[in-house]
Design a protein around this motif. Structure first.
Motif, short mmCIF file in Angstrom:
data_model
loop_
_atom_site.label_atom_id
_atom_site.label_comp_id
_atom_site.label_asym_id
_atom_site.label_seq_id
_atom_site.Cartn_x
_atom_site.Cartn_y
_atom_site.Cartn_z
N SER A 259 50.08 9.31 -8.89
CA SER A 259 49.74 9.23 -10.30
C SER A 259 49.03 7.92 -10.61
O SER A 259 48.02 7.90 -11.33
CB SER A 259 51.01 9.36 -11.13
N THR A 260 49.53 6.83 -10.08
CA THR A 260 48.94 5.52 -10.34
C THR A 260 47.53 5.42 -9.78
O THR A 260 46.61 4.98 -10.48
CB THR A 260 49.85 4.41 -9.76
N ARG B 99 45.20 14.05 -11.62
CA ARG B 99 45.00 12.79 -12.35
C ARG B 99 43.52 12.41 -12.36
O ARG B 99 43.03 11.87 -13.35
CB ARG B 99 45.80 11.65 -11.72
N THR C 114 52.30 15.26 -15.61
CA THR C 114 53.61 14.62 -15.40
C THR C 114 54.73 15.65 -15.50
O THR C 114 55.64 15.67 -14.67
CB THR C 114 53.83 13.50 -16.43
N GLU D 298 50.32 2.68 -18.68
CA GLU D 298 50.19 4.11 -18.40
C GLU D 298 50.89 4.50 -17.11
O GLU D 298 51.51 5.55 -17.02
CB GLU D 298 48.72 4.52 -18.37
N SER D 299 50.80 3.64 -16.11
CA SER D 299 51.45 3.93 -14.82
C SER D 299 52.97 3.91 -14.97
O SER D 299 53.66 4.82 -14.49
CB SER D 299 51.01 2.92 -13.76
N SER E 224 47.37 14.51 -19.27
CA SER E 224 48.27 13.64 -18.52
C SER E 224 49.73 14.08 -18.64
O SER E 224 50.47 14.11 -17.66
CB SER E 224 48.10 12.20 -18.98
N PHE F 78 46.54 -0.12 -17.89
CA PHE F 78 46.80 0.57 -16.62
C PHE F 78 48.29 0.47 -16.26
O PHE F 78 48.92 1.46 -15.90
CB PHE F 78 45.92 -0.02 -15.52
N LYS G 196 45.13 7.50 -11.87
CA LYS G 196 44.85 7.00 -13.23
C LYS G 196 43.74 5.95 -13.25
O LYS G 196 43.16 5.70 -14.31
CB LYS G 196 46.12 6.40 -13.84
N ALA H 165 54.77 8.54 -8.16
CA ALA H 165 54.36 7.25 -8.72
C ALA H 165 53.06 6.76 -8.07
O ALA H 165 52.14 6.32 -8.77
CB ALA H 165 55.47 6.22 -8.56
N ALA I 227 54.06 6.93 -16.98
CA ALA I 227 54.07 8.19 -16.22
C ALA I 227 55.32 8.30 -15.36
O ALA I 227 55.94 9.37 -15.27
CB ALA I 227 52.81 8.29 -15.36
N SER J 157 53.52 7.97 -23.31
CA SER J 157 53.60 8.85 -22.15
C SER J 157 54.75 9.84 -22.27
O SER J 157 54.61 11.01 -21.92
CB SER J 157 53.78 8.03 -20.86
#
Length: 187
Positions: free
Chosen positions: A137-138, A109, A120, A61-62, A116, A58, A141, A134, A65, A30
């Protein structure tokens, strides 16, 4: 090759350390912003299985980010505050705050073709807070990662859907390369 190396690393580390290694690798991916995460997703699915592997991807990636957002915010505002002014959506995000910034990050997203790392980076140069970024974005995703995980899993299984997905990806890459070459020939 990378997938096999990561699986060996996971096996040698044990399941709990493997989770940490996966999340750290995803965070590094990321931060780099241009490295695809599909390889770590493939390793997670092969090692942990579909459900747990998807969840770990997941989380990685979260977390990646959020860490990237924080690092980019620290660096980009000092060194290149006007770096993203060319793209109208990313420029719009830079000028937005509050609820509108939250919705825009979420929408970008959810949009499958928005890189991505750029989302960000644009978020980091905007007025959105870390917490709002956060959460947006989460949430955003989730669909993209489910599609990625399903596609990778099907390819790993090498069944009919996997072969179709791989064929479509290959065709898309060939068309993209052909269009890029035509464009460069005209220049």
């Amino acid at each position: 090759m990378w997938r096999d190396y990561l699986i060996e690393l996971f096996s040698a580390s044990g399941p709990w350390i493997a989770v940490v290694i996966s999340i750290v690798i995803n965070t590094i991916i990321s931060i780099l912003a241009f490295v695809p995460s599909v390889f770590i997703t493939a390793a997670n699915l092969a090692f942990f299985g579909f459900l747990i592997g998807t969840l770990i991807s997941f989380l990685g990636e979260s977390i990646g980010a959020v860490v990237s957002f924080w690092l980019y915010r620290k660096g980009i505002k000092k060194f290149a505050p006007d770096a993203l002014l060319k793209n109208k959506w990313l420029f719009r995000l830079q000028q937005t705050d509050g609820k509108n910034a939250f919705i825009l990050v979420l929408a970008l997203r959810l949009f499958p073709f928005a890189p991505s790392g750029l989302v960000t980076l644009a978020g980091a140069t905007s007025k959105i807070g870390l917490g709002s970024f956060a959460v947006a974005s989460t949430i955003g995703k989730i669909p993209a990662l489910l599609i990625e995980a399903f596609s990778v899993y099907q390819v790993l299984q090498w069944n009919t859907p996997g072969k179709i997905i791989l064929t479509l990806v290959a065709i898309a890459l060939l068309i993209g390369a052909w269009k890029s070459r035509k464009k460069s020939d005209k220049a």
